[in-house]
Motif scaffolding. Structure first.
Motif, mmCIF file in Angstrom:
data_model
loop_
_atom_site.group_PDB
_atom_site.id
_atom_site.type_symbol
_atom_site.label_atom_id
_atom_site.label_comp_id
_atom_site.label_asym_id
_atom_site.label_seq_id
_atom_site.Cartn_x
_atom_site.Cartn_y
_atom_site.Cartn_z
ATOM 1 N N THR A 59 0.856 -1.193 0.000
ATOM 2 C CA THR A 59 0.000 0.000 0.000
ATOM 3 C C THR A 59 0.883 1.232 0.000
ATOM 4 N N MET A 60 0.282 2.348 -0.310
ATOM 5 C CA MET A 60 1.015 3.610 -0.269
ATOM 6 C C MET A 60 1.375 3.923 1.188
ATOM 7 N N PRO A 61 2.511 4.581 1.387
ATOM 8 C CA PRO A 61 2.879 4.976 2.754
ATOM 9 C C PRO A 61 1.828 5.934 3.319
ATOM 10 N N PHE A 62 1.642 5.876 4.626
ATOM 11 C CA PHE A 62 0.635 6.717 5.268
ATOM 12 C C PHE A 62 1.276 7.435 6.441
ATOM 13 N N PRO A 63 1.168 8.770 6.463
ATOM 14 C CA PRO A 63 1.810 9.516 7.556
ATOM 15 C C PRO A 63 1.126 9.275 8.899
ATOM 16 N N ALA A 64 1.925 9.056 9.911
ATOM 17 C CA ALA A 64 1.398 8.820 11.258
ATOM 18 C C ALA A 64 0.689 10.044 11.810
ATOM 19 N N SER A 65 1.017 11.222 11.274
ATOM 20 C CA SER A 65 0.423 12.462 11.774
ATOM 21 C C SER A 65 -0.902 12.806 11.086
ATOM 22 N N ALA A 66 -1.431 11.908 10.272
ATOM 23 C CA ALA A 66 -2.685 12.178 9.564
ATOM 24 C C ALA A 66 -3.841 12.310 10.554
ATOM 25 N N PRO A 67 -4.837 13.115 10.208
ATOM 26 C CA PRO A 67 -6.011 13.269 11.080
ATOM 27 C C PRO A 67 -6.761 11.946 11.235
ATOM 28 N N LEU A 68 -7.529 11.846 12.303
ATOM 29 C CA LEU A 68 -8.243 10.617 12.643
ATOM 30 C C LEU A 68 -9.124 10.075 11.510
ATOM 31 N N PRO A 69 -9.926 10.904 10.824
ATOM 32 C CA PRO A 69 -10.763 10.331 9.748
ATOM 33 C C PRO A 69 -9.931 9.647 8.658
ATOM 34 N N GLU A 70 -8.815 10.243 8.289
ATOM 35 C CA GLU A 70 -7.958 9.649 7.276
ATOM 36 C C GLU A 70 -7.301 8.366 7.790
ATOM 37 N N ARG A 71 -6.942 8.356 9.055
ATOM 38 C CA ARG A 71 -6.367 7.134 9.639
ATOM 39 C C ARG A 71 -7.389 6.009 9.640
ATOM 40 N N SER A 72 -8.649 6.328 9.940
ATOM 41 C CA SER A 72 -9.706 5.317 9.924
ATOM 42 C C SER A 72 -9.912 4.770 8.522
ATOM 43 N N ASP A 73 -9.887 5.654 7.522
ATOM 44 C CA ASP A 73 -10.012 5.215 6.128
ATOM 45 C C ASP A 73 -8.852 4.293 5.761
#
Length: 147
Positions: free
Chosen positions: A39-53
């Protein structure tokens, strides 16, 4: 001699064809398979809705990978590991091949263009160049699927 094969999948029809080819090859030569989805890398600092997605996407990827693992048993093939990792696809595939000590990597092609350099696709072409082992590029079938 090929005894451990890593199959990279993006869950496309062409990747499923590459998996079918790898299953057939593994059965014939008695090799074990490892499956990988990147999967594409995902920043740990992303907001909660994006983390849930992202967590939902990861769960879906895990489910789709497990469905592909289930294809192996009836075909007499052992899948020793199924992994979902994040990062740049070609780099993660090559690094996983090295880390897992595989003898070969199987990837699918896009098969959309006349240009041979574009036929493999940027990920497949880069894996061919940087992987520490044999790379098998599975050309998509003209009709249907082998699954």
């Amino acid at each position: 001699m090929l005894t451990r094969l890593l199959v990279a999948t993006d869950f496309s029809v062409n990747a499923d064809h590459a998996l079918c080819l790898a299953l057939d090859l593994a059965r014939r030569i008695n090799a074990e398979l490892l499956l990988l989805h990147v999967t594409m890398p995902f920043p740990a600092s992303a907001p909660l809705p994006e983390r849930s997605d992202h967590e939902r996407l990861m769960a879906t990827a895990r489910r789709l990978l497990d469905e592909r693992v289930a294809l192996a048993g009836p075909r007499g093939v052992v899948v020793t590991k199924a992994m979902v990792k994040a990062g740049l696809a070609a780099d993660v595939i090559a690094a996983t091949a090295l880390d897992e000590g595989v003898d070969g990597v199987v990837v699918g092609t896009h098969g959309r263009d006349e240009d041979p350099a574009l036929l493999i696709g940027s990920v497949g072409e880069r894996v061919v160049r940087i992987a520490p082992c044999t790379v098998i590029v599975a050309k998509p079938p003209l009709l249907g699927s082998c699954a």
